[in-house]
Structures are given as C-alpha cells and as structure tokens.
Scaffold this active site. Structure first.
Site, PDB file in Angstrom:
ATOM      1  CG  ASP A  72     -40.452  17.692  15.735  1.00  0.00           C
ATOM      2  OD1 ASP A  72     -40.827  16.431  15.129  1.00  0.00           O
ATOM      3  OD2 ASP A  72     -40.756  17.857  17.395  1.00  0.00           O
ATOM      4  CB  VAL A  73     -41.882  14.511  10.765  1.00  0.00           C
ATOM      5  CG1 VAL A  73     -41.063  14.999   9.810  1.00  0.00           C
ATOM      6  CG2 VAL A  73     -41.424  13.233  11.813  1.00  0.00           C
ATOM      7  CG  ASN A  99     -35.228   8.261   5.706  1.00  0.00           C
ATOM      8  OD1 ASN A  99     -35.547   7.490   5.552  1.00  0.00           O
ATOM      9  ND2 ASN A  99     -34.872   9.476   6.216  1.00  0.00           N
ATOM     10  CE1 TYR A 170     -37.210   2.267  13.486  1.00  0.00           C
ATOM     11  CE2 TYR A 170     -37.477  -0.297  13.033  1.00  0.00           C
ATOM     12  CZ  TYR A 170     -36.457   1.335  13.081  1.00  0.00           C
ATOM     13  OH  TYR A 170     -36.503   1.192  11.751  1.00  0.00           O
TER      14      TYR A 170
HETATM   15  P1  NAD Z   1     -30.345   7.860  10.683  1.00  0.00           P
HETATM   16  O1  NAD Z   1     -31.167   8.321  12.570  1.00  0.00           O
HETATM   17  O2  NAD Z   1     -29.149   8.634  10.352  1.00  0.00           O
HETATM   18  O3  NAD Z   1     -32.296   8.744  10.124  1.00  0.00           O
HETATM   19  C1  NAD Z   1     -33.274   8.868  10.151  1.00  0.00           C
HETATM   20  C2  NAD Z   1     -33.314  10.612  10.950  1.00  0.00           C
HETATM   21  O4  NAD Z   1     -35.042  11.415  11.295  1.00  0.00           O
HETATM   22  C3  NAD Z   1     -32.747  12.085  11.529  1.00  0.00           C
HETATM   23  O5  NAD Z   1     -32.053  12.506   9.578  1.00  0.00           O
HETATM   24  C4  NAD Z   1     -33.048  11.900  12.159  1.00  0.00           C
HETATM   25  O6  NAD Z   1     -32.638  14.144  12.123  1.00  0.00           O
HETATM   26  C5  NAD Z   1     -34.212  12.567  11.478  1.00  0.00           C
HETATM   27  N1  NAD Z   1     -35.237  12.582  12.354  1.00  0.00           N
HETATM   28  C6  NAD Z   1     -35.707  12.245  13.967  1.00  0.00           C
HETATM   29  N2  NAD Z   1     -36.375  12.997  14.605  1.00  0.00           N
HETATM   30  C7  NAD Z   1     -37.408  13.669  13.846  1.00  0.00           C
HETATM   31  C8  NAD Z   1     -38.019  13.857  14.020  1.00  0.00           C
HETATM   32  N3  NAD Z   1     -39.017  14.619  14.755  1.00  0.00           N
HETATM   33  N4  NAD Z   1     -38.346  15.446  12.999  1.00  0.00           N
HETATM   34  C9  NAD Z   1     -37.729  14.745  11.574  1.00  0.00           C
HETATM   35  N5  NAD Z   1     -37.035  14.480  11.258  1.00  0.00           N
HETATM   36  C10 NAD Z   1     -37.068  13.546  12.142  1.00  0.00           C
HETATM   37  O7  NAD Z   1     -30.819   6.493  10.677  1.00  0.00           O
HETATM   38  P2  NAD Z   1     -31.337   5.852   9.129  1.00  0.00           P
HETATM   39  O8  NAD Z   1     -31.177   4.603   9.874  1.00  0.00           O
HETATM   40  O9  NAD Z   1     -31.236   6.692   8.342  1.00  0.00           O
HETATM   41  O10 NAD Z   1     -32.904   6.351   9.089  1.00  0.00           O
HETATM   42  C11 NAD Z   1     -33.749   6.415   8.374  1.00  0.00           C
HETATM   43  C12 NAD Z   1     -35.410   5.859   8.069  1.00  0.00           C
HETATM   44  O11 NAD Z   1     -35.219   4.509   7.892  1.00  0.00           O
HETATM   45  C13 NAD Z   1     -36.347   5.547   9.311  1.00  0.00           C
HETATM   46  O12 NAD Z   1     -37.678   5.104   9.215  1.00  0.00           O
HETATM   47  C14 NAD Z   1     -35.278   4.360   9.864  1.00  0.00           C
HETATM   48  O13 NAD Z   1     -36.463   3.224  11.351  1.00  0.00           O
HETATM   49  C15 NAD Z   1     -35.544   3.804   8.880  1.00  0.00           C
HETATM   50  N6  NAD Z   1     -34.650   2.833   8.934  1.00  0.00           N
HETATM   51  C16 NAD Z   1     -33.717   2.108   8.943  1.00  0.00           C
HETATM   52  C17 NAD Z   1     -32.749   0.855   8.624  1.00  0.00           C
HETATM   53  C18 NAD Z   1     -31.359   0.181   8.869  1.00  0.00           C
HETATM   54  O14 NAD Z   1     -30.908  -0.567   9.488  1.00  0.00           O
HETATM   55  N7  NAD Z   1     -30.365   1.874   9.201  1.00  0.00           N
HETATM   56  C19 NAD Z   1     -32.999  -0.427   8.616  1.00  0.00           C
HETATM   57  C20 NAD Z   1     -34.963  -0.307   8.878  1.00  0.00           C
HETATM   58  C21 NAD Z   1     -35.339   1.195   8.594  1.00  0.00           C
END
Ligand code: NAD
Length: 272
Positions: A72-73, A99, A170
């Site tokens: 857990d980060v 990430n 966020y």
């Molecule tokens: P996602 O939900 O698939 O990925 C998020 C990941 O973070 C998941 O694998 C989850 O298990 C992990 N996570 C959550 N809580 C955690 C914790 N406490 N410790 C360790 N890991 C944890 O969604 P995504 O879109 O792939 O998001 C990845 C990153 O990209 C995030 O930081 C998100 O804010 C960013 N982002 C996504 C988008 C988009 O449109 N999808 C846009 C801008 C930024």
C-alpha cells in the site's frame, strides 16, 4: 502484445524499475512497455494479486524479467518494503514510476474528511514516500558516465492544471504532485537524478469506466478532446518509457501532457 525487435527494444536495457499500481490500467501498460524496452520490472499491486501475476506472466512470457510486489503506497513501511523488494529481486533500482491513484468524488459539502484524506494519502503522500525511498536507493547505485543514475516519473493528470469541480481531493493531490515533482527535480538534479511527470487526459481504464462505458459519457468526454479520440493506456506507456530512458537525459522537472489536446481549451474551438 509480443515483444518484437525494433529500435525501442534496448532503450532501457539493464535498468531496474518499480511501477506502483501496476496490476491494472496505465500502470500495467507501463510495466509491460518498460519490460519491452529491456527493463526488469517490479509490478506493485495493492489488492489484486491475480491481476499483478498476470502482468508478470505476460512480461516473462515475452522474454522479460518481472516480479509482483504487494504494498500500500500510502503506508511508509510498505513503501520501504517495495523499494527493498525491488533491490532484492534485481540487485538495484534505477527507475520509479509512481503511478498508483484513486478517486473518491463528491461535491465539497458532501465530501467526508475520510475521502479527502484517502485520496491525498494515496495520490500525493504515496508519491512522496515512493520518491523518497527511490532517491535513497538511487544514491547507493553506481554513477553512470554522465547519464542519470536514477529517473522518476510521477503519474499526474491534466487536473494538475485544470480545476475539477466535484473532485477537490483529486485535483488538490495532482496539483500537489506537480509542485512536489518540480521541487524534487530541483533538489536532486545535481546528483544526476531526474524527476518528471506525465499528465494523462482521458484514458480508457477502470478508474473512469463509469464515464466511458456509456454512450453519453463517451460523447461528453470526446467534447473535451480536440484530437477526437479517448486515450489508450499504451499512449501513456510509450511516453513514460521514453521519459524514463536516456533518450530524455536532459529533461527534468517537466510535465509531459498526454491528453489529445485536452489542456488546449476545446470550448474555444470555433471562436468560443
Ligand atoms: P486504475 O484504477 O486502473 O489504476 C490505479 C492503480 O492504483 C490500481 O492498480 C490500484 O490497485 C492502485 N492503487 C490504488 N490504491 C493503492 C494503494 N493504496 N497502494 C498501491 N496501489 C494502489 O486507473 P488508472 O487510470 O490506470 O490510474 C493510474 C494513474 O493514472 C492514477 O494516478 C490516475 O490518477 C492517473 N490518471 C488516469 C487518468 C485516466 O483517464 N485513466 C487520467 C489522468 C491521470
């Protein structure tokens, strides 16, 4: 996707990476793309061990090197363990992709302190902890003939600059990531450690599935994207690989937007 031989294959040869939140979405695509470029990759997961093991299996199946690491980060001990685990698995660490991220949306007056703190803890404090432990570990690694000894890519968002009503936790976290990234970049540049961010726009992943999975949601998203398509995880992953590599050796303290033009104020198209 099989790991074909092309000019990108050797971009990260011999490098060792930790990718947080790599069991799904952008993180999974980043882990696979770094591996395709030759890096050994620690695939961090929080809750979904099975999905992380599938990512690891795909990387190994294509001839790459990977391990799955639980953690857990937002927890200090867990992050220390993640960096140690990466060093144990591969003999060192050279790259971090911070990430992991979550959303817990609500209007300001409906947002609980718990949901404010949960998002700040994972999206901002989590990145701080990962960056701190990575830099500590980079310092133990060898210098590299003038090139960066360590490189960090923070996963930000267009919401590091675009305010987002109904998502104050966020947007505040991503705005914080921007200033954290720039400050760290300034602080460690002389040690030949690079710190940058990638800011995705709307990328098709589980985090926003409730929006892109409906016709109305997709249309609303597309109105914000001048380039006219929703992003795929590989769009982000390829940029992360380049930014982490020596090809970007003179780039530090920069946010690279991967957003199909979302930050270009689409509402002004046609003279506003
Ligand atoms: P996602 O939900 O698939 O990925 C998020 C990941 O973070 C998941 O694998 C989850 O298990 C992990 N996570 C959550 N809580 C955690 C914790 N406490 N410790 C360790 N890991 C944890 O969604 P995504 O879109 O792939 O998001 C990845 C990153 O990209 C995030 O930081 C998100 O804010 C960013 N982002 C996504 C988008 C988009 O449109 N999808 C846009 C801008 C930024």
């Amino acid at each position: 996707m099989p790991m074909t031989k092309n000019s990108r294959d050797r971009l990260l040869e011999g490098r060792r990476a930790l990718v947080t939140g790599a069991s799904s979405g952008i993180g999974a695509a980043v882990a696979e793309d770094l591996a395709r470029a030759g890096a050994a990759v620690a695939v961090n997961y929080h809750s979904d061990r099975k999905q992380a093991e599938e990512v690891v299996a795909r990387i190994r199946g294509a001839g790459g090197q990977a391990v799955a690491l639980e953690g857990d980060v937002s927890k200090e001990e867990a992050v220390i363990g993640l960096v140690e685990g990466t060093v144990e698995a591969f003999g060192g660490i050279d790259l971090l992709v911070a990430n992991s991220g979550i959303q817990k949306d609500a209007a300001l007056t409906e947002m609980s302190l718990q949901d404010w703190q949960a998002v700040i803890s994972v999206n901002l404090t989590g990145q701080f902890l990962c960056c701190r432990e990575a830099v500590r570990a980079f310092r133990k690694g060898p210098e590299r003939d003038g090139k960066a000894r360590g490189s960090i890519v923070c996963m930000s968002s267009v919401h590091e600059v675009i305010p987002w009503a109904g998502h104050v936790n966020y947007a505040a976290a991503k705005g914080g990531v921007r200033m954290m990234m720039q400050t760290l970049a300034q602080e460690v540049a002389a040690e030949r450690i690079r710190v940058n961010a990638v800011a995705p726009g709307a990328i098709r992943t589980p985090i926003n599935e409730d929006v892109w999975s409906t016709k109305e949601g997709r249309e609303a998203m597309l109105r914000l994207i001048p380039y006219g398509r929703i992003g795929e995880t590989e769009d982000v992953a390829r940029v992360v690989t380049w930014l982490a590599s020596d090809e970007a050796d003179y780039v530090t303290g920069t946010t690279l937007f991967v957003d199909g033009g979302m930050t270009l104020h689409a509402s002004f198209i046609g003279n506003g």
